[in-house]
Design a protein around this motif. Structure first.
Motif, PDB file in Angstrom:
ATOM      1  N   THR A 108      65.843  73.611   4.498  1.00 26.77           N
ATOM      2  CA  THR A 108      65.552  72.663   3.415  1.00 26.77           C
ATOM      3  C   THR A 108      65.740  71.230   3.892  1.00 26.77           C
ATOM      4  O   THR A 108      64.892  70.356   3.647  1.00 26.77           O
ATOM      5  CB  THR A 108      66.465  72.924   2.203  1.00 26.77           C
ATOM      6  OG1 THR A 108      66.249  74.254   1.727  1.00 26.77           O
ATOM      7  CG2 THR A 108      66.174  71.933   1.078  1.00 26.77           C
ATOM      8  N   LEU A 109      66.829  70.963   4.600  1.00 30.43           N
ATOM      9  CA  LEU A 109      67.085  69.612   5.096  1.00 30.43           C
ATOM     10  C   LEU A 109      66.029  69.162   6.087  1.00 30.43           C
ATOM     11  O   LEU A 109      65.592  68.002   6.067  1.00 30.43           O
ATOM     12  CB  LEU A 109      68.473  69.550   5.750  1.00 30.43           C
ATOM     13  CG  LEU A 109      69.671  69.563   4.802  1.00 30.43           C
ATOM     14  CD1 LEU A 109      70.954  69.805   5.576  1.00 30.43           C
ATOM     15  CD2 LEU A 109      69.762  68.248   4.027  1.00 30.43           C
ATOM     16  N   THR A 110      65.597  70.056   6.970  1.00 26.93           N
ATOM     17  CA  THR A 110      64.657  69.657   8.025  1.00 26.93           C
ATOM     18  C   THR A 110      63.212  69.627   7.564  1.00 26.93           C
ATOM     19  O   THR A 110      62.341  69.225   8.329  1.00 26.93           O
ATOM     20  CB  THR A 110      64.790  70.591   9.240  1.00 26.93           C
ATOM     21  OG1 THR A 110      64.660  71.957   8.829  1.00 26.93           O
ATOM     22  CG2 THR A 110      66.128  70.390   9.926  1.00 26.93           C
ATOM     23  N   THR A 111      62.951  70.030   6.330  1.00 31.16           N
ATOM     24  CA  THR A 111      61.587  69.934   5.795  1.00 31.16           C
ATOM     25  C   THR A 111      61.493  68.997   4.590  1.00 31.16           C
ATOM     26  O   THR A 111      60.407  68.501   4.278  1.00 31.16           O
ATOM     27  CB  THR A 111      61.060  71.321   5.375  1.00 31.16           C
ATOM     28  OG1 THR A 111      61.980  71.916   4.438  1.00 31.16           O
ATOM     29  CG2 THR A 111      60.903  72.235   6.583  1.00 31.16           C
ATOM     30  N   GLU A 112      62.625  68.730   3.923  1.00 28.82           N
ATOM     31  CA  GLU A 112      62.574  67.950   2.685  1.00 28.82           C
ATOM     32  C   GLU A 112      63.633  66.838   2.661  1.00 28.82           C
ATOM     33  O   GLU A 112      64.112  66.440   1.599  1.00 28.82           O
ATOM     34  CB  GLU A 112      62.788  68.888   1.482  1.00 28.82           C
ATOM     35  CG  GLU A 112      61.774  70.011   1.391  1.00 28.82           C
ATOM     36  CD  GLU A 112      62.075  70.987   0.266  1.00 28.82           C
ATOM     37  OE1 GLU A 112      63.035  70.732  -0.501  1.00 28.82           O
ATOM     38  OE2 GLU A 112      61.366  71.999   0.146  1.00 28.82           O
ATOM     39  N   PHE A 113      63.991  66.319   3.830  1.00 33.10           N
ATOM     40  CA  PHE A 113      65.101  65.363   3.934  1.00 33.10           C
ATOM     41  C   PHE A 113      64.892  64.137   3.047  1.00 33.10           C
ATOM     42  O   PHE A 113      65.776  63.748   2.282  1.00 33.10           O
ATOM     43  CB  PHE A 113      65.265  64.934   5.395  1.00 33.10           C
ATOM     44  CG  PHE A 113      66.569  64.250   5.688  1.00 33.10           C
ATOM     45  CD1 PHE A 113      67.686  64.990   6.041  1.00 33.10           C
ATOM     46  CD2 PHE A 113      66.691  62.870   5.631  1.00 33.10           C
ATOM     47  CE1 PHE A 113      68.902  64.377   6.320  1.00 33.10           C
ATOM     48  CE2 PHE A 113      67.889  62.236   5.904  1.00 33.10           C
ATOM     49  CZ  PHE A 113      68.996  63.003   6.246  1.00 33.10           C
ATOM     50  N   GLU A 114      63.732  63.507   3.136  1.00 37.24           N
ATOM     51  CA  GLU A 114      63.477  62.292   2.349  1.00 37.24           C
ATOM     52  C   GLU A 114      63.299  62.588   0.869  1.00 37.24           C
ATOM     53  O   GLU A 114      63.521  61.712   0.027  1.00 37.24           O
ATOM     54  CB  GLU A 114      62.236  61.580   2.877  1.00 37.24           C
ATOM     55  CG  GLU A 114      62.410  60.922   4.224  1.00 37.24           C
ATOM     56  CD  GLU A 114      61.178  60.144   4.632  1.00 37.24           C
ATOM     57  OE1 GLU A 114      61.117  58.945   4.351  1.00 37.24           O
ATOM     58  OE2 GLU A 114      60.256  60.765   5.222  1.00 37.24           O
ATOM     59  N   LYS A 115      62.892  63.803   0.546  1.00 35.85           N
ATOM     60  CA  LYS A 115      62.632  64.168  -0.848  1.00 35.85           C
ATOM     61  C   LYS A 115      63.903  64.142  -1.681  1.00 35.85           C
ATOM     62  O   LYS A 115      63.887  63.743  -2.847  1.00 35.85           O
ATOM     63  CB  LYS A 115      61.997  65.560  -0.894  1.00 35.85           C
ATOM     64  CG  LYS A 115      61.785  66.122  -2.289  1.00 35.85           C
ATOM     65  CD  LYS A 115      61.169  67.517  -2.222  1.00 35.85           C
ATOM     66  CE  LYS A 115      61.021  68.120  -3.611  1.00 35.85           C
ATOM     67  NZ  LYS A 115      60.446  69.495  -3.547  1.00 35.85           N
ATOM     68  N   HIS A 116      65.016  64.549  -1.101  1.00 38.05           N
ATOM     69  CA  HIS A 116      66.233  64.748  -1.876  1.00 38.05           C
ATOM     70  C   HIS A 116      67.223  63.591  -1.821  1.00 38.05           C
ATOM     71  O   HIS A 116      68.137  63.521  -2.641  1.00 38.05           O
ATOM     72  CB  HIS A 116      66.944  66.017  -1.410  1.00 38.05           C
ATOM     73  CG  HIS A 116      66.131  67.259  -1.595  1.00 38.05           C
ATOM     74  ND1 HIS A 116      65.660  67.664  -2.826  1.00 38.05           N
ATOM     75  CD2 HIS A 116      65.679  68.180  -0.698  1.00 38.05           C
ATOM     76  CE1 HIS A 116      64.967  68.786  -2.691  1.00 38.05           C
ATOM     77  NE2 HIS A 116      64.966  69.116  -1.410  1.00 38.05           N
ATOM     78  N   PHE A 117      67.078  62.701  -0.839  1.00 37.63           N
ATOM     79  CA  PHE A 117      68.070  61.636  -0.659  1.00 37.63           C
ATOM     80  C   PHE A 117      67.380  60.283  -0.575  1.00 37.63           C
ATOM     81  O   PHE A 117      66.252  60.173  -0.109  1.00 37.63           O
ATOM     82  CB  PHE A 117      68.896  61.875   0.596  1.00 37.63           C
ATOM     83  CG  PHE A 117      69.641  63.187   0.581  1.00 37.63           C
ATOM     84  CD1 PHE A 117      70.851  63.305  -0.076  1.00 37.63           C
ATOM     85  CD2 PHE A 117      69.117  64.294   1.233  1.00 37.63           C
ATOM     86  CE1 PHE A 117      71.534  64.506  -0.098  1.00 37.63           C
ATOM     87  CE2 PHE A 117      69.792  65.510   1.222  1.00 37.63           C
ATOM     88  CZ  PHE A 117      71.000  65.616   0.558  1.00 37.63           C
TER      89      PHE A 117
END
Length: 326
Positions: A282-291
């Motif tokens: 999740t972090l390596t595919t959606e990093f900018e999405k969540h933070f």
């Protein structure tokens, strides 16, 4: 409302920052113009070359980067203690590689004799330059303005090439740092621009893999220095080989559009980060999405918000689930 840059940078909390710059004209100013068929792919090399050049001037290390068709990612580490140790001459030598300086700074570098008042003025100027040489905003300015001028010259036009401001995220712990580096290095694979990390042109992971083949650390990038130990040298506290293997494995999972598992040989790295497979992917595919402005464990994000006077920071809820064990 955009936040001031000083509210996004807090060296008390972390020296690590993820910065993103995006183009403002048509979508593919660094790739191929779909309307005319003209390729601007060579501009990606401009960005990469300029970035690595600036890393040798500023007291700011490059941890990761990816030059995409219409935006760039870079993970930076500010080395304030290094800048504070530079002599007056060392500061001016570095600054003069980018700017003319002042008449007094030019006279000093020629070894001309300065009066007491002139030397006092010079020292005040040098301290301003010293601050700028470990300032992320000044590095990004010297990167983006240079590329904009070269692109405008090639296009025989004027106007903005990049958005007015670059996006900045503080990386507050080692989990956030490594996940962000992987997110950046895997950009071309997620965008279907490359099949493997070694084929990902104009990225730090390609540079690291090429150096690893010769049993070296790449010049211009912050080194991986292995496990934590006494007399630890400055660098990223993981093995370069382990990181490259983890990126390769993660890239294959992402490329195959699977929710799948990370190779068991790589799981010890995730365990050291306090992450499981699902959190890592999740972090390596959606990093900018969540933070937004900061990334890290919940208590570190709350400390950052206090130091930067944010009333609240988007992503604290996700930090509880994605970085809860970090």
């Amino acid at each position: 409302m955009p936040q001031s840059r000083k509210s996004q940078i807090s060296l008390v909390d972390t020296p690590y920052y993820h910065c993103v710059s995006r183009c403002v004209r048509r979508s593919f100013l660094c790739g191929e113009d779909t309307l005319t068929g003209q390729s601007y792919e060579h501009r990606r090399a401009w960005v990469e070359t300029r970035l690595l050049h600036l890393s040798r001037i500023f007291a700011i290390d490059i941890c990761a980067y990816a030059v995409m068709s219409n935006h760039t990612h870079v993970v930076l580490c500010v080395n304030k203690p290094l800048a504070e140790r530079w002599t007056v001459k060392q500061v001016l030598v570095r600054w003069h590689q980018l700017h003319k300086g002042t008449l007094l700074s030019q006279r000093f570098m020629r070894d001309d004799t300065l009066s007491k008042s002139e030397r006092h003025t010079l020292l005040e100027t040098v301290e301003i330059y010293r601050l700028r040489l470990y300032d992320i905003s000044w590095l990004m300015r010297n990167l983006n303005e240079y590329i904009a001028r070269e692109a405008n010259k090639e296009d025989a036009c004027t106007g903005r090439f990049w958005e007015g401001r670059f996006k900045s995220q503080a990386l507050l712990d080692k989990s956030a740092l490594l996940a962000c580096m992987a997110y950046v290095d895997l950009n071309p694979i997620r965008a279907n621009m490359a099949n493997t990390p070694e084929d990902s042109d104009h990225t730090s992971i390609q540079t690291r893999i090429q150096a690893l083949r010769h049993h070296q650390q790449p010049r211009g990038l912050m080194p991986f220095v292995g496990n934590l130990r006494q007399n630890m040298p400055r660098g990223i506290a993981f093995s370069l080989k382990d990181y490259c293997d983890l990126i390769d494995t993660t890239g294959r999972v992402i490329r195959d559009d699977k929710s799948g598992l990370i190779d068991t040989q790589q799981q010890h790295i995730l365990q050291r980060l306090g992450l499981n497979n699902e959190q890592w992917l999740t972090l390596t595919t959606e990093f900018e999405k969540h933070f937004c402005y900061a990334v890290g464990s919940e208590h570190l994000m709350r400390n950052f918000s206090l130091h930067t006077q944010h009333q609240k920071i988007r992503g604290i809820g996700k930090a509880k689930t994605l970085l809860k064990h970090a």
